[in-house]
Design an enzyme around this catalytic site. Sequence first.
Site, PDB file in Angstrom:
ATOM      1  N   ASP A   3       0.901  -1.155   0.000  1.00 44.60           N
ATOM      2  CA  ASP A   3       0.000   0.000   0.000  1.00 44.60           C
ATOM      3  C   ASP A   3       0.933   1.196   0.000  1.00 44.60           C
ATOM      4  O   ASP A   3       1.589   1.481   1.006  1.00 44.60           O
ATOM      5  CB  ASP A   3      -0.862   0.002   1.274  1.00 44.60           C
ATOM      6  CG  ASP A   3      -1.786   1.206   1.324  1.00 44.60           C
ATOM      7  OD1 ASP A   3      -1.411   2.255   0.754  1.00 44.60           O
ATOM      8  OD2 ASP A   3      -2.865   1.119   1.916  1.00 44.60           O
ATOM      9  N   HIS A   4       1.031   1.880  -1.129  1.00 43.91           N
ATOM     10  CA  HIS A   4       2.125   2.851  -1.245  1.00 43.91           C
ATOM     11  C   HIS A   4       2.001   3.999  -0.241  1.00 43.91           C
ATOM     12  O   HIS A   4       2.979   4.668   0.053  1.00 43.91           O
ATOM     13  CB  HIS A   4       2.275   3.337  -2.691  1.00 43.91           C
ATOM     14  CG  HIS A   4       1.292   4.382  -3.115  1.00 43.91           C
ATOM     15  ND1 HIS A   4       0.008   4.108  -3.480  1.00 43.91           N
ATOM     16  CD2 HIS A   4       1.413   5.718  -3.218  1.00 43.91           C
ATOM     17  CE1 HIS A   4      -0.612   5.222  -3.816  1.00 43.91           C
ATOM     18  NE2 HIS A   4       0.215   6.222  -3.659  1.00 43.91           N
ATOM     19  N   LYS A  55     -12.135  12.149  -6.168  1.00 41.78           N
ATOM     20  CA  LYS A  55     -11.418  12.594  -7.366  1.00 41.78           C
ATOM     21  C   LYS A  55     -12.078  13.869  -7.882  1.00 41.78           C
ATOM     22  O   LYS A  55     -13.250  14.118  -7.623  1.00 41.78           O
ATOM     23  CB  LYS A  55     -11.472  11.514  -8.440  1.00 41.78           C
ATOM     24  CG  LYS A  55     -10.686  10.264  -8.018  1.00 41.78           C
ATOM     25  CD  LYS A  55     -10.064   9.575  -9.199  1.00 41.78           C
ATOM     26  CE  LYS A  55      -9.307   8.344  -8.794  1.00 41.78           C
ATOM     27  NZ  LYS A  55      -7.931   8.615  -8.384  1.00 41.78           N
ATOM     28  N   HIS A  78      -5.691   2.879   1.625  1.00 42.45           N
ATOM     29  CA  HIS A  78      -4.941   4.054   2.073  1.00 42.45           C
ATOM     30  C   HIS A  78      -5.552   4.729   3.304  1.00 42.45           C
ATOM     31  O   HIS A  78      -4.872   5.018   4.277  1.00 42.45           O
ATOM     32  CB  HIS A  78      -4.825   5.087   0.951  1.00 42.45           C
ATOM     33  CG  HIS A  78      -4.288   4.534  -0.337  1.00 42.45           C
ATOM     34  ND1 HIS A  78      -3.357   3.533  -0.381  1.00 42.45           N
ATOM     35  CD2 HIS A  78      -4.528   4.859  -1.633  1.00 42.45           C
ATOM     36  CE1 HIS A  78      -3.051   3.257  -1.646  1.00 42.45           C
ATOM     37  NE2 HIS A  78      -3.761   4.052  -2.422  1.00 42.45           N
TER      38      HIS A  78
HETATM   39  C1  BG6 Z   1      -3.794   4.769  -5.980  1.00 40.54           C
HETATM   40  C2  BG6 Z   1      -5.190   4.808  -6.533  1.00 40.54           C
HETATM   41  O1  BG6 Z   1      -3.643   3.681  -5.118  1.00 40.54           O
HETATM   42  O2  BG6 Z   1      -3.546   5.969  -5.265  1.00 40.54           O
HETATM   43  C3  BG6 Z   1      -5.357   6.020  -7.435  1.00 40.54           C
HETATM   44  O3  BG6 Z   1      -5.433   3.630  -7.285  1.00 40.54           O
HETATM   45  C4  BG6 Z   1      -4.985   7.284  -6.689  1.00 40.54           C
HETATM   46  O4  BG6 Z   1      -6.691   6.110  -7.912  1.00 40.54           O
HETATM   47  C5  BG6 Z   1      -3.605   7.136  -6.052  1.00 40.54           C
HETATM   48  O5  BG6 Z   1      -4.983   8.348  -7.612  1.00 40.54           O
HETATM   49  C6  BG6 Z   1      -3.288   8.321  -5.170  1.00 40.54           C
HETATM   50  O6  BG6 Z   1      -1.955   8.247  -4.776  1.00 40.54           O
HETATM   51  P1  BG6 Z   1      -1.123   9.543  -4.438  1.00 40.54           P
HETATM   52  O7  BG6 Z   1       0.199   9.013  -3.987  1.00 40.54           O
HETATM   53  O8  BG6 Z   1      -1.057  10.367  -5.683  1.00 40.54           O
HETATM   54  O9  BG6 Z   1      -1.875  10.253  -3.344  1.00 40.54           O
END
Ligand code: BG6
Length: 507
Positions: free
Chosen positions: A185-186, A348, A248
């Site tokens: 989960d980045h 979004k 997230h």
């Molecule tokens: C991803 C989602 O995991 O996270 C995307 O699939 C989203 O839809 C993105 O835009 C958001 O990541 P960050 O790092 O730009 O906040």
Amino acid sequence: MPLNVQLEPTVMVIFGAGGDLTWRKLVPALYSLYLDHRLPERFAIVGVARRSQDDEAFRRRLREGVDTFSRRGRAEEQAWDEFSAGISYVAEDFTAPAAGQALSRRLEDLDRTWGVRANRVFYLAIPPGLMESAASQLQRLGVCRDCKRDRLVVEKPFGRDLASARDLDRLLTGMFVESQIYRIDHYLGKETVQNILAFRFANSLFEPIWNRLYIDHVQITVAETVGVEGRGDYYDRSGALRDMVQNHLLQILSLVAMEPPVSFEADEVRNRKVDVLRAIRPIRHEEVHRVAVRGQYGSGTMGGKAVPAYREELNVDAASSTETYIALKLTIDNWRWQGVPFFLRTGKRLHSKVSEVSIIFRPAPHQLFPSAAVESWQPNRIVIRIQPEEGIVTRIQVKQPGTRFLLGAADMQFRYREAFKAQPPEAYETLLLDVLRGDATLFMRSDQVESAWSVISPLLDVWESVPPADFPDYPAGSWGPEAADLLIAKDGHSWLQPVVQEGQGPG
Ligand code: BG6
């Protein structure tokens, strides 16, 4: 260029090498690690995808990605040549029964050249529907058999509901041992998300007041200005709840609400986080409409430009009921948080790109100042800014300068950029390095994934059975549907207006 001699020789095999993630995130992150001398001395990347192309064409495409998306700017000739010498490509369709021979050979060749059995990281950057065939082929080929050396990185979404997440888990844990599986989960790799742990547990100042006695409520906002960015096909089957909340937002919530771990061991931290998810009061089906709001963007204006409605985006159903916005109230049933609501929202095509956690404190127990002095009184709050202006803002009350005694709000600010004069690494840099080192602290364990699905399951059930009557219900460039304001107003609160920096808003 000197490289990291402490890390063992490693091959990273990327499934879905032709996809956006590889191009925009993974390879720019690996290149950045290379520039920082963090990659193992012997390191190779093998891209795997269906399309046939040669190594040179693959490298050219990756370089374009680095030039466009790397936080270090355009790649320099010599550094890129050195880095890309270790990149190769294998065209294979992993859904075909006998696939994988070319990949096996490539891995054996590398071992032979290096004279050691290298560590292998298999990164599954592929849609959920293809996970099963890729994992089964890896098992059949026996290339991921060494529990100590071989790792599997699984991108989200991990399933599309509780049942499918369990199925996928059963499949993976039937083939690999849990310590080999890195569910990514980045958000957990973001510097400021990790800093929640440091802020809470490395300071004696905040932990004593981090509870129901002092905190009134918590707001977590993850707002994006982008639309679906050509990912309509995936997103229309996913929606904001699966795409952002299940992973997230609930991960951020766990870090904000968890009990102090005894140590920084991976399992200890993950145990404390999963405790939070388990303590979230289950939402009954009949109360979904009271605690959650979904929305979908219509057309609007962003940055002075007209943008289409969600239903007009590429590969999106013209009558789609998929939500692009969620607001949600959650309650945590434990001693620390009883009676403290957590309000979450994400969407979004919102007004600004901003992710932050706001901790709003209770009023001072006794108001000794005359009423005229407190007209502009505001509660104390701590805002943890995750992006884009990473930092922490503490709002306090001060006496306004002047001969009268009037209170006013003032912000004490900590900005990463100013304090450390350094650019934080991208989340994927941190996480990929952790995979190379074999550190799973920032990755999700299967019980966390399942608990997170359980939290949102009632919403999935109810919303799937009752289509929304009023979509689209917020214009692109706004802060979301009115119903979200009403949701939080029922508890006597309002969404805090995030501090928008210049250039972040829609103009
Ligand atoms: C991803 C989602 O995991 O996270 C995307 O699939 C989203 O839809 C993105 O835009 C958001 O990541 P960050 O790092 O730009 O906040």
